[in-house]
Motif scaffolding. Structure first.
Motif, PDB file in Angstrom:
ATOM      1  N   ALA A 204       0.795  -1.158  -0.050  1.00  0.00           N
ATOM      2  CA  ALA A 204      -0.017   0.133  -0.091  1.00  0.00           C
ATOM      3  C   ALA A 204       0.971   1.229  -0.068  1.00  0.00           C
ATOM      4  N   LEU A 205       1.926   1.182   0.857  1.00  0.00           N
ATOM      5  CA  LEU A 205       2.765   2.560   1.114  1.00  0.00           C
ATOM      6  C   LEU A 205       3.708   2.524  -0.283  1.00  0.00           C
ATOM      7  N   TYR A 206       3.986   1.473  -0.602  1.00  0.00           N
ATOM      8  CA  TYR A 206       4.966   1.340  -2.024  1.00  0.00           C
ATOM      9  C   TYR A 206       4.136   2.202  -3.154  1.00  0.00           C
ATOM     10  N   TYR A 207       3.016   1.666  -3.594  1.00  0.00           N
ATOM     11  CA  TYR A 207       2.259   2.079  -4.660  1.00  0.00           C
ATOM     12  C   TYR A 207       1.813   3.556  -4.614  1.00  0.00           C
ATOM     13  N   THR A 208       1.413   4.008  -3.066  1.00  0.00           N
ATOM     14  CA  THR A 208       1.260   5.433  -3.061  1.00  0.00           C
ATOM     15  C   THR A 208       2.523   6.452  -3.234  1.00  0.00           C
ATOM     16  N   LEU A 209       3.566   5.788  -2.618  1.00  0.00           N
ATOM     17  CA  LEU A 209       4.930   6.723  -2.854  1.00  0.00           C
ATOM     18  C   LEU A 209       5.138   6.606  -4.152  1.00  0.00           C
ATOM     19  N   ARG A 210       5.123   5.629  -4.862  1.00  0.00           N
ATOM     20  CA  ARG A 210       5.462   5.742  -6.323  1.00  0.00           C
ATOM     21  C   ARG A 210       4.702   6.809  -7.099  1.00  0.00           C
ATOM     22  N   VAL A 211       3.514   7.016  -6.536  1.00  0.00           N
ATOM     23  CA  VAL A 211       2.606   8.114  -7.307  1.00  0.00           C
ATOM     24  C   VAL A 211       3.151   9.711  -6.491  1.00  0.00           C
ATOM     25  N   VAL A 212       3.239   9.634  -5.234  1.00  0.00           N
ATOM     26  CA  VAL A 212       3.387  10.926  -4.790  1.00  0.00           C
ATOM     27  C   VAL A 212       4.828  11.372  -5.045  1.00  0.00           C
ATOM     28  N   PHE A 213       5.956  10.548  -4.835  1.00  0.00           N
ATOM     29  CA  PHE A 213       7.446  11.243  -5.331  1.00  0.00           C
ATOM     30  C   PHE A 213       7.269  11.782  -6.553  1.00  0.00           C
ATOM     31  N   PRO A 214       6.896  11.058  -7.606  1.00  0.00           N
ATOM     32  CA  PRO A 214       7.039  11.970  -9.049  1.00  0.00           C
ATOM     33  C   PRO A 214       6.296  13.212  -9.150  1.00  0.00           C
ATOM     34  N   LEU A 215       5.212  13.129  -8.381  1.00  0.00           N
ATOM     35  CA  LEU A 215       4.681  14.512  -8.382  1.00  0.00           C
ATOM     36  C   LEU A 215       5.148  15.467  -7.440  1.00  0.00           C
ATOM     37  N   LEU A 216       5.959  15.151  -6.778  1.00  0.00           N
ATOM     38  CA  LEU A 216       6.741  16.312  -6.015  1.00  0.00           C
ATOM     39  C   LEU A 216       8.120  16.605  -6.708  1.00  0.00           C
ATOM     40  N   GLY A 217       8.353  15.896  -7.770  1.00  0.00           N
ATOM     41  CA  GLY A 217       9.564  16.241  -8.593  1.00  0.00           C
ATOM     42  C   GLY A 217      10.913  15.343  -8.207  1.00  0.00           C
ATOM     43  N   PHE A 218      10.732  13.925  -7.948  1.00  0.00           N
ATOM     44  CA  PHE A 218      11.632  13.065  -7.568  1.00  0.00           C
ATOM     45  C   PHE A 218      11.663  11.663  -8.329  1.00  0.00           C
ATOM     46  N   ASN A 219      12.587  11.430  -8.912  1.00  0.00           N
ATOM     47  CA  ASN A 219      12.652  10.107  -9.506  1.00  0.00           C
ATOM     48  C   ASN A 219      12.634   9.093  -8.629  1.00  0.00           C
ATOM     49  N   VAL A 220      11.921   8.017  -8.976  1.00  0.00           N
ATOM     50  CA  VAL A 220      11.735   6.785  -8.003  1.00  0.00           C
ATOM     51  C   VAL A 220      12.423   5.584  -8.567  1.00  0.00           C
ATOM     52  N   ILE A 221      12.809   5.785 -10.009  1.00  0.00           N
ATOM     53  CA  ILE A 221      13.512   4.533 -10.409  1.00  0.00           C
ATOM     54  C   ILE A 221      14.897   4.310 -10.421  1.00  0.00           C
ATOM     55  N   TRP A 222      15.747   5.296 -10.656  1.00  0.00           N
ATOM     56  CA  TRP A 222      17.298   5.245 -10.639  1.00  0.00           C
ATOM     57  C   TRP A 222      17.918   6.251  -9.889  1.00  0.00           C
ATOM     58  N   ILE A 223      19.141   5.906  -9.449  1.00  0.00           N
ATOM     59  CA  ILE A 223      19.799   6.907  -8.691  1.00  0.00           C
ATOM     60  C   ILE A 223      20.697   7.675  -9.422  1.00  0.00           C
ATOM     61  N   ASP A 224      20.588   9.194  -9.537  1.00  0.00           N
ATOM     62  CA  ASP A 224      21.233   9.938 -10.465  1.00  0.00           C
ATOM     63  C   ASP A 224      22.521  10.257  -9.790  1.00  0.00           C
ATOM     64  N   ARG A 225      23.609   9.811  -9.817  1.00  0.00           N
ATOM     65  CA  ARG A 225      24.743  10.195  -8.921  1.00  0.00           C
ATOM     66  C   ARG A 225      25.533  11.368  -9.758  1.00  0.00           C
ATOM     67  N   TYR A 226      24.988  11.446 -10.976  1.00  0.00           N
ATOM     68  CA  TYR A 226      25.569  12.490 -11.878  1.00  0.00           C
ATOM     69  C   TYR A 226      24.968  13.679 -12.143  1.00  0.00           C
ATOM     70  N   SER A 227      23.861  13.891 -11.255  1.00  0.00           N
ATOM     71  CA  SER A 227      22.859  14.843 -11.500  1.00  0.00           C
ATOM     72  C   SER A 227      23.763  16.081 -11.376  1.00  0.00           C
ATOM     73  N   ILE A 228      23.403  16.956 -12.156  1.00  0.00           N
ATOM     74  CA  ILE A 228      24.105  18.694 -12.277  1.00  0.00           C
ATOM     75  C   ILE A 228      23.101  19.561 -11.560  1.00  0.00           C
ATOM     76  N   GLN A 229      22.181  19.171 -10.818  1.00  0.00           N
ATOM     77  CA  GLN A 229      20.890  20.103 -10.546  1.00  0.00           C
ATOM     78  C   GLN A 229      21.714  21.084  -9.306  1.00  0.00           C
ATOM     79  N   TRP A 230      22.712  20.674  -8.683  1.00  0.00           N
ATOM     80  CA  TRP A 230      23.483  21.416  -7.510  1.00  0.00           C
ATOM     81  C   TRP A 230      24.068  22.700  -8.335  1.00  0.00           C
ATOM     82  N   MET A 231      24.379  22.510  -9.390  1.00  0.00           N
ATOM     83  CA  MET A 231      24.792  23.713  -9.947  1.00  0.00           C
ATOM     84  C   MET A 231      23.973  24.986  -9.940  1.00  0.00           C
TER      85      MET A 231
END
Length: 272
Positions: A204-231
């Motif tokens: 229940a929590l798994y499927y709920t957060l899979r919907v909620v997190f992307p709506l907040l702007g966070f990826n739920v599938i992969w780890i983006d260690r090379y994200s450049i957003q910190w810049m």
């Protein structure tokens, strides 16, 4: 400066052989635009007209994105900063109504909440069943969750509005925002949470957060260690340099330039 950073960023976006540092520079653009918007909105004399204008340009940009994507053969065009700025402006207006004890504040707040919930469900289901037409609905609905940058950047705009007159608070809060957003993204906090919930069968929590997190702007599938957003922290000095005075008005130039340069870059990228 924000326009220049944006153009450099979009050259890197539309032309795959452009230097990667073009995208690095581009991270400074959106925060400066957001700061300019919340500052300008505080001084504009006709805020209703301002929001209507921003909404109409967001709708127009959504139509343009949809048309361009009908001819796209790769990544879809999703650029529509107007919707993000519009969402920030509406929330700021509600805050002002609350501050001024406006007699219709609760009515406006209720209408806005209903509009956002309805728009959220419409955009969510359209996004599931159509990869392209969603960008048309993004411009039409003006939803705080479905826009360029997502709920995270709408929150940033509201935060900057609340602290815009205190440079010390801006420096601290904006730096903290950049750090937390980048840490969550690069450390893969959200994908790790999702994977743990899936592993231990918290369905229940798994499927709920899979919907909620992307709506907040966070990826739920992969780890983006090379994200450049910190810049985007590079935007802070430009924001702090603001002296509280009005510069040369360029608002209509921006309204025209933004869709025009997207259209030109899209055509050139296909030709070249």
């Amino acid at each position: 400066m924000a326009l220049a950073f944006m153009v450099i960023d979009h050259i890197g976006l539309f032309f795959p052989y452009a230097p990667i540092w073009f995208r690095y520079i581009g991270r400074m653009s959106a925060p400066i635009f957001v700061f300019c918007m919340v500052t300008g909105f505080s001084y504009t004399r006709n805020k209703k007209l301002y929001l209507i204008r921003m909404y109409l340009f967001g709708l127009g940009m959504g139509i343009l994105d949809y048309i361009l994507n009908c001819f796209a053969d790769g990544d879809l065009v999703s650029n529509n900063i107007f919707v993000t700025l519009f969402c920030i402006g509406v929330i700021i207006r509600l805050i002002e109504y609350k501050r001024d004890n406006h007699p219709k504040f609760l009515t406006y707040l209720l209408c806005y909440c209903i509009w956002q919930v309805v728009g959220l469900f419409i955009c969510y289901y359209v996004d599931i069943y159509s990869e392209n037409i969603i960008y048309l609905f993004v411009g039409f609905m003006g939803n705080m969750f479905f826009n360029e940058g997502g709920f995270v950047f709408v929150s940033l705009g509201v935060l900057l509005y609340l602290i815009k007159d205190n440079k010390k608070y801006i420096a601290i809060c904006y730096s903290l925002f950049c750090f937390l957003f980048s840490f969550i993204t690069m450390a893969g906090i959200v994908p790790r949470i999702i994977s743990r919930l899936d592993y231990y069968d918290y369905d229940a929590l798994y499927y709920t957060l899979r919907v909620v997190f992307p709506l907040l702007g966070f990826n739920v599938i992969w780890i983006d260690r090379y994200s450049i957003q910190w810049m985007m922290i590079g935007a802070l000095p430009f924001i702090l340099f603001y002296n509280g005075k009005k510069g040369k008005s360029m608002k209509y130039f921006f309204y025209i330039f933004y869709p025009a340069h997207i259209l030109i870059f899209f055509i050139l990228s296909r030709v070249l």
